[in-house]
Design a protein around this motif. Structure first.
Motif, PDB file in Angstrom:
ATOM      1  N   LEU A  97      52.538  25.010  43.805  1.00  0.00           N
ATOM      2  CA  LEU A  97      52.315  25.567  45.133  1.00  0.00           C
ATOM      3  C   LEU A  97      52.678  27.048  45.162  1.00  0.00           C
ATOM      4  O   LEU A  97      51.975  27.859  45.754  1.00  0.00           O
ATOM      5  CB  LEU A  97      53.148  24.806  46.179  1.00  0.00           C
ATOM      6  N   VAL A  98      53.782  27.415  44.496  1.00  0.00           N
ATOM      7  CA  VAL A  98      54.184  28.817  44.441  1.00  0.00           C
ATOM      8  C   VAL A  98      53.133  29.641  43.717  1.00  0.00           C
ATOM      9  O   VAL A  98      52.736  30.722  44.136  1.00  0.00           O
ATOM     10  CB  VAL A  98      55.547  28.959  43.731  1.00  0.00           C
ATOM     11  N   SER A  99      52.622  29.094  42.586  1.00  0.00           N
ATOM     12  CA  SER A  99      51.617  29.803  41.807  1.00  0.00           C
ATOM     13  C   SER A  99      50.343  30.008  42.610  1.00  0.00           C
ATOM     14  O   SER A  99      49.742  31.076  42.600  1.00  0.00           O
ATOM     15  CB  SER A  99      51.322  29.022  40.521  1.00  0.00           C
ATOM     16  N   ALA A 100      49.904  28.942  43.321  1.00  0.00           N
ATOM     17  CA  ALA A 100      48.669  29.026  44.088  1.00  0.00           C
ATOM     18  C   ALA A 100      48.772  30.060  45.196  1.00  0.00           C
ATOM     19  O   ALA A 100      47.806  30.735  45.525  1.00  0.00           O
ATOM     20  CB  ALA A 100      48.326  27.655  44.662  1.00  0.00           C
ATOM     21  N   ALA A 136      47.801  34.024  44.426  1.00  0.00           N
ATOM     22  CA  ALA A 136      46.464  34.527  44.124  1.00  0.00           C
ATOM     23  C   ALA A 136      46.065  35.564  45.176  1.00  0.00           C
ATOM     24  O   ALA A 136      46.266  35.361  46.372  1.00  0.00           O
ATOM     25  CB  ALA A 136      45.468  33.383  44.111  1.00  0.00           C
ATOM     26  N   VAL A 137      45.522  36.686  44.718  1.00  0.00           N
ATOM     27  CA  VAL A 137      45.152  37.761  45.635  1.00  0.00           C
ATOM     28  C   VAL A 137      43.823  38.378  45.223  1.00  0.00           C
ATOM     29  O   VAL A 137      43.382  38.247  44.079  1.00  0.00           O
ATOM     30  CB  VAL A 137      46.224  38.882  45.653  1.00  0.00           C
ATOM     31  N   ASP A 139      39.658  39.416  41.551  1.00  0.00           N
ATOM     32  CA  ASP A 139      40.686  38.444  41.936  1.00  0.00           C
ATOM     33  C   ASP A 139      41.688  38.266  40.807  1.00  0.00           C
ATOM     34  O   ASP A 139      41.311  38.218  39.625  1.00  0.00           O
ATOM     35  CB  ASP A 139      40.060  37.090  42.268  1.00  0.00           C
ATOM     36  N   ALA A 140      42.970  38.154  41.159  1.00  0.00           N
ATOM     37  CA  ALA A 140      44.023  38.045  40.153  1.00  0.00           C
ATOM     38  C   ALA A 140      45.196  37.232  40.689  1.00  0.00           C
ATOM     39  O   ALA A 140      45.308  36.983  41.890  1.00  0.00           O
ATOM     40  CB  ALA A 140      44.502  39.442  39.745  1.00  0.00           C
ATOM     41  N   ASP A 141      46.063  36.813  39.775  1.00  0.00           N
ATOM     42  CA  ASP A 141      47.311  36.111  40.102  1.00  0.00           C
ATOM     43  C   ASP A 141      48.471  36.944  39.597  1.00  0.00           C
ATOM     44  O   ASP A 141      48.422  37.494  38.489  1.00  0.00           O
ATOM     45  CB  ASP A 141      47.376  34.729  39.428  1.00  0.00           C
ATOM     46  N   VAL A 142      49.531  37.022  40.392  1.00  0.00           N
ATOM     47  CA  VAL A 142      50.720  37.733  39.950  1.00  0.00           C
ATOM     48  C   VAL A 142      51.406  36.937  38.847  1.00  0.00           C
ATOM     49  O   VAL A 142      51.412  35.710  38.854  1.00  0.00           O
ATOM     50  CB  VAL A 142      51.699  37.975  41.122  1.00  0.00           C
TER      51      VAL A 142
END
Length: 217
Positions: A27-30, A33-34, A190-193
């Motif tokens: 849930l934290v990973s999802a 996303a930005v 689009d990327a994920d931290v």
């Protein structure tokens, strides 16, 4: 209570704890996303190179102060030159060579025949980690020679909540230089931290603490 029963109960509690942590982690990973940067919110209607291209075109972007993993990029296209049906179109990510793309870093997956007057999204098979404050290039290649027309927005102002920017020019190896000054591709990245090591370590320590607490109970 027998030792076997105690061990069984401990194992069940351990599995429940690990499952809860796994769900929490996902849930934290999802939630991280930005849309790293986008300039395609305005009216789309200008070709960055003045028409369809028959070799390759590249446009750059620069990351912000944090480390992210690239997931996908979306481009806008107009017509296919001469009404042909191309089938060799591709998108690749490259390092920066100054005013042009340099070494190949990754090949993206997506339509090899983009639809006319539509947006096409190309994804990384495996999320690609980009360094902070670094310039990269997306290259659009057309080895089949059919011709595509990637578009730019009439208003090329960018939107980014993480400090990323899109370069002002495009580059063509066929034209041997830059063209379309001030009109980069209309695109959205689009990327994920990437979690900091301290955050990952904290999650691990929390898991150990919960397991020890379960065992003592």
């Amino acid at each position: 209570m027998t030792v076997a029963v105690i061990c069984l109960i401990s194992l069940i509690l351990m599995k429940k704890t690990l499952l809860s942590l796994a769900i929490f982690g996902s849930l934290v990973s999802a939630s991280q996303a930005v849309t790293a940067v986008s300039n395609n919110a305005g009216f789309i209607g200008y070709s960055p190179d003045g028409g369809a291209f028959f070799g390759d075109l590249s446009s750059s972007f620069t990351t912000g102060s944090d480390i992210y993993e690239l997931n996908s990029v979306t481009f806008d296209f107009s017509f296919q030159f001469g009404g042909a049906t191309p089938n060799q179109f591709g998108v690749t990510l490259h390092s920066d060579g100054g005013s042009a793309p340099s070494g190949l870093l990754a090949a993206l997956s997506g339509a090899n025949a983009p639809a006319e007057n539509m947006s096409s999204t190309y994804t990384f098979t495996v999320p690609f980690e980009v360094a902070a404050n670094t310039k990269y290039w997306f290259k659009l290649s057309d080895p089949g020679g059919f011709g595509y027309e990637p578009l730019s927005a009439s208003d090329t102002s960018e939107t980014s909540s993480i400090g990323w920017t899109i370069g002002d020019d495009i580059y063509s190896s066929v034209a041997s230089g830059t063209s379309g000054a001030g009109v980069p591709f209309a695109m959205s990245i689009d990327a994920d931290v990437v979690p900091e090591p301290s955050s990952t370590a904290l999650l691990g320590l929390s898991a150990v603490g919960l397991l020890l607490r379960r065992r003592r109970a």
